[in-house]
Design a protein around this motif. Structure first.
Motif, PDB file in Angstrom:
ATOM      1  N   THR A  47       0.876  -1.168   0.000  1.00  0.00           N
ATOM      2  CA  THR A  47       0.000   0.000   0.000  1.00  0.00           C
ATOM      3  C   THR A  47       0.912   1.217   0.000  1.00  0.00           C
ATOM      4  O   THR A  47       1.743   1.373   0.903  1.00  0.00           O
ATOM      5  CB  THR A  47      -0.895   0.010   1.256  1.00  0.00           C
ATOM      6  N   TYR A  48       0.789   2.066  -1.035  1.00  0.00           N
ATOM      7  CA  TYR A  48       1.698   3.202  -1.150  1.00  0.00           C
ATOM      8  C   TYR A  48       1.052   4.358  -1.900  1.00  0.00           C
ATOM      9  O   TYR A  48       0.045   4.195  -2.587  1.00  0.00           O
ATOM     10  CB  TYR A  48       2.994   2.793  -1.862  1.00  0.00           C
ATOM     11  N   LYS A  49       1.657   5.534  -1.749  1.00  0.00           N
ATOM     12  CA  LYS A  49       1.290   6.731  -2.493  1.00  0.00           C
ATOM     13  C   LYS A  49       2.571   7.311  -3.055  1.00  0.00           C
ATOM     14  O   LYS A  49       3.641   7.164  -2.455  1.00  0.00           O
ATOM     15  CB  LYS A  49       0.646   7.778  -1.581  1.00  0.00           C
ATOM     16  N   ILE A  50       2.435   7.982  -4.200  1.00  0.00           N
ATOM     17  CA  ILE A  50       3.604   8.604  -4.817  1.00  0.00           C
ATOM     18  C   ILE A  50       3.303  10.073  -5.102  1.00  0.00           C
ATOM     19  O   ILE A  50       2.233  10.408  -5.589  1.00  0.00           O
ATOM     20  CB  ILE A  50       3.989   7.895  -6.133  1.00  0.00           C
ATOM     21  N   LYS A  51       4.274  10.909  -4.783  1.00  0.00           N
ATOM     22  CA  LYS A  51       4.208  12.323  -5.141  1.00  0.00           C
ATOM     23  C   LYS A  51       5.353  12.561  -6.118  1.00  0.00           C
ATOM     24  O   LYS A  51       6.528  12.401  -5.756  1.00  0.00           O
ATOM     25  CB  LYS A  51       4.366  13.198  -3.904  1.00  0.00           C
ATOM     26  N   LYS A  52       5.012  12.890  -7.357  1.00  0.00           N
ATOM     27  CA  LYS A  52       6.047  13.096  -8.368  1.00  0.00           C
ATOM     28  C   LYS A  52       6.909  14.299  -8.022  1.00  0.00           C
ATOM     29  O   LYS A  52       6.430  15.300  -7.504  1.00  0.00           O
ATOM     30  CB  LYS A  52       5.411  13.324  -9.741  1.00  0.00           C
ATOM     31  N   GLY A  53       8.171  14.181  -8.332  1.00  0.00           N
ATOM     32  CA  GLY A  53       9.111  15.270  -8.097  1.00  0.00           C
ATOM     33  C   GLY A  53       9.058  16.285  -9.222  1.00  0.00           C
ATOM     34  O   GLY A  53       8.532  16.015 -10.311  1.00  0.00           O
ATOM     35  N   THR A  54       9.581  17.463  -8.957  1.00  0.00           N
ATOM     36  CA  THR A  54       9.620  18.512  -9.979  1.00  0.00           C
ATOM     37  C   THR A  54      10.945  19.262  -9.913  1.00  0.00           C
ATOM     38  O   THR A  54      11.602  19.298  -8.873  1.00  0.00           O
ATOM     39  CB  THR A  54       8.479  19.538  -9.792  1.00  0.00           C
ATOM     40  N   ILE A  55      11.284  19.846 -11.040  1.00  0.00           N
ATOM     41  CA  ILE A  55      12.410  20.770 -11.102  1.00  0.00           C
ATOM     42  C   ILE A  55      11.811  22.106 -11.500  1.00  0.00           C
ATOM     43  O   ILE A  55      11.175  22.229 -12.548  1.00  0.00           O
ATOM     44  CB  ILE A  55      13.465  20.315 -12.126  1.00  0.00           C
ATOM     45  N   LYS A  56      11.988  23.102 -10.618  1.00  0.00           N
ATOM     46  CA  LYS A  56      11.413  24.428 -10.853  1.00  0.00           C
ATOM     47  C   LYS A  56      12.522  25.452 -10.978  1.00  0.00           C
ATOM     48  O   LYS A  56      13.567  25.337 -10.345  1.00  0.00           O
ATOM     49  CB  LYS A  56      10.492  24.823  -9.690  1.00  0.00           C
ATOM     50  N   HIS A  57      12.255  26.455 -11.799  1.00  0.00           N
ATOM     51  CA  HIS A  57      13.194  27.547 -12.007  1.00  0.00           C
ATOM     52  C   HIS A  57      12.596  28.804 -11.388  1.00  0.00           C
ATOM     53  O   HIS A  57      11.440  29.140 -11.646  1.00  0.00           O
ATOM     54  CB  HIS A  57      13.423  27.752 -13.509  1.00  0.00           C
ATOM     55  N   LEU A  58      13.366  29.478 -10.542  1.00  0.00           N
ATOM     56  CA  LEU A  58      12.931  30.741  -9.965  1.00  0.00           C
ATOM     57  C   LEU A  58      13.161  31.821 -11.015  1.00  0.00           C
ATOM     58  O   LEU A  58      14.310  32.090 -11.397  1.00  0.00           O
ATOM     59  CB  LEU A  58      13.708  31.039  -8.686  1.00  0.00           C
ATOM     60  N   LEU A  59      12.065  32.378 -11.507  1.00  0.00           N
ATOM     61  CA  LEU A  59      12.156  33.355 -12.599  1.00  0.00           C
ATOM     62  C   LEU A  59      13.012  34.557 -12.203  1.00  0.00           C
ATOM     63  O   LEU A  59      13.042  34.953 -11.041  1.00  0.00           O
ATOM     64  CB  LEU A  59      10.761  33.812 -13.022  1.00  0.00           C
ATOM     65  N   HIS A  60      13.706  35.098 -13.193  1.00  0.00           N
ATOM     66  CA  HIS A  60      14.576  36.268 -13.054  1.00  0.00           C
ATOM     67  C   HIS A  60      15.831  35.973 -12.231  1.00  0.00           C
ATOM     68  O   HIS A  60      16.479  36.893 -11.745  1.00  0.00           O
ATOM     69  CB  HIS A  60      13.806  37.460 -12.450  1.00  0.00           C
ATOM     70  N   THR A  61      16.141  34.699 -12.059  1.00  0.00           N
ATOM     71  CA  THR A  61      17.375  34.295 -11.380  1.00  0.00           C
ATOM     72  C   THR A  61      17.933  33.078 -12.119  1.00  0.00           C
ATOM     73  O   THR A  61      17.332  32.596 -13.075  1.00  0.00           O
ATOM     74  CB  THR A  61      17.143  33.882  -9.905  1.00  0.00           C
ATOM     75  N   ASN A  62      19.045  32.567 -11.642  1.00  0.00           N
ATOM     76  CA  ASN A  62      19.581  31.324 -12.212  1.00  0.00           C
ATOM     77  C   ASN A  62      19.399  30.161 -11.234  1.00  0.00           C
ATOM     78  O   ASN A  62      20.075  29.153 -11.330  1.00  0.00           O
ATOM     79  CB  ASN A  62      21.052  31.487 -12.594  1.00  0.00           C
ATOM     80  N   LEU A  63      18.484  30.296 -10.288  1.00  0.00           N
ATOM     81  CA  LEU A  63      18.267  29.270  -9.273  1.00  0.00           C
ATOM     82  C   LEU A  63      17.252  28.227  -9.722  1.00  0.00           C
ATOM     83  O   LEU A  63      16.230  28.560 -10.317  1.00  0.00           O
ATOM     84  CB  LEU A  63      17.768  29.900  -7.968  1.00  0.00           C
ATOM     85  N   GLN A  64      17.558  26.977  -9.396  1.00  0.00           N
ATOM     86  CA  GLN A  64      16.623  25.885  -9.635  1.00  0.00           C
ATOM     87  C   GLN A  64      16.344  25.187  -8.314  1.00  0.00           C
ATOM     88  O   GLN A  64      17.247  25.014  -7.495  1.00  0.00           O
ATOM     89  CB  GLN A  64      17.189  24.871 -10.626  1.00  0.00           C
ATOM     90  N   ILE A  65      15.087  24.801  -8.135  1.00  0.00           N
ATOM     91  CA  ILE A  65      14.680  24.073  -6.942  1.00  0.00           C
ATOM     92  C   ILE A  65      14.262  22.678  -7.381  1.00  0.00           C
ATOM     93  O   ILE A  65      13.452  22.530  -8.301  1.00  0.00           O
ATOM     94  CB  ILE A  65      13.520  24.789  -6.215  1.00  0.00           C
ATOM     95  N   ILE A  66      14.838  21.678  -6.725  1.00  0.00           N
ATOM     96  CA  ILE A  66      14.520  20.294  -7.060  1.00  0.00           C
ATOM     97  C   ILE A  66      13.719  19.698  -5.917  1.00  0.00           C
ATOM     98  O   ILE A  66      14.198  19.629  -4.789  1.00  0.00           O
ATOM     99  CB  ILE A  66      15.793  19.469  -7.302  1.00  0.00           C
TER     100      ILE A  66
END
Length: 94
Positions: free
Chosen positions: A24-43
């Motif tokens: 019995t399990y649940k999954i939350k898909k991961g994402t890669i997001k880019h913070l606009l107007h910067t060069n930062l990415q959040i994983i």
């Protein structure tokens, strides 16, 4: 106000899904997001929450660098490679 753009959605690992298909399990898909107007990415990691036969929370990180242990098990507070994680999951078989 911070604005993010989703760059990619990370799909769950098929090898893990094959092993836990009877659990019995649940999954939350991961994402890669880019913070606009910067060069930062959040994983955000892919999260596998197993509730039966035991409670286990596994986080899978997708990172650009070479990493041999991309899985983190919260209950163990430890990182694992895919082969190590597969061995742990197989031991849970009921």
């Amino acid at each position: 106000m911070l604005e993010f753009k989703t760059m990619a959605t990370i799909k769950p690992n098929t090898e893990i899904l094959e092993i836990i298909k009877d659990y019995t399990y649940k999954i939350k898909k991961g994402t890669i997001k880019h913070l606009l107007h910067t060069n930062l990415q959040i994983i955000e990691p892919t999260e596998y929450l197993i509730t039966y036969p035991t409670t286990l929370t596994i986080l899978e990180y997708k990172i650009n660098e070479i990493s041999n242990k991309p899985f983190f098990v919260k209950e163990h507070n430890q990182k694992y490679s895919l082969s190590e994680l597969i061995q742990i999951l197989k031991k849970l078989k009921f």
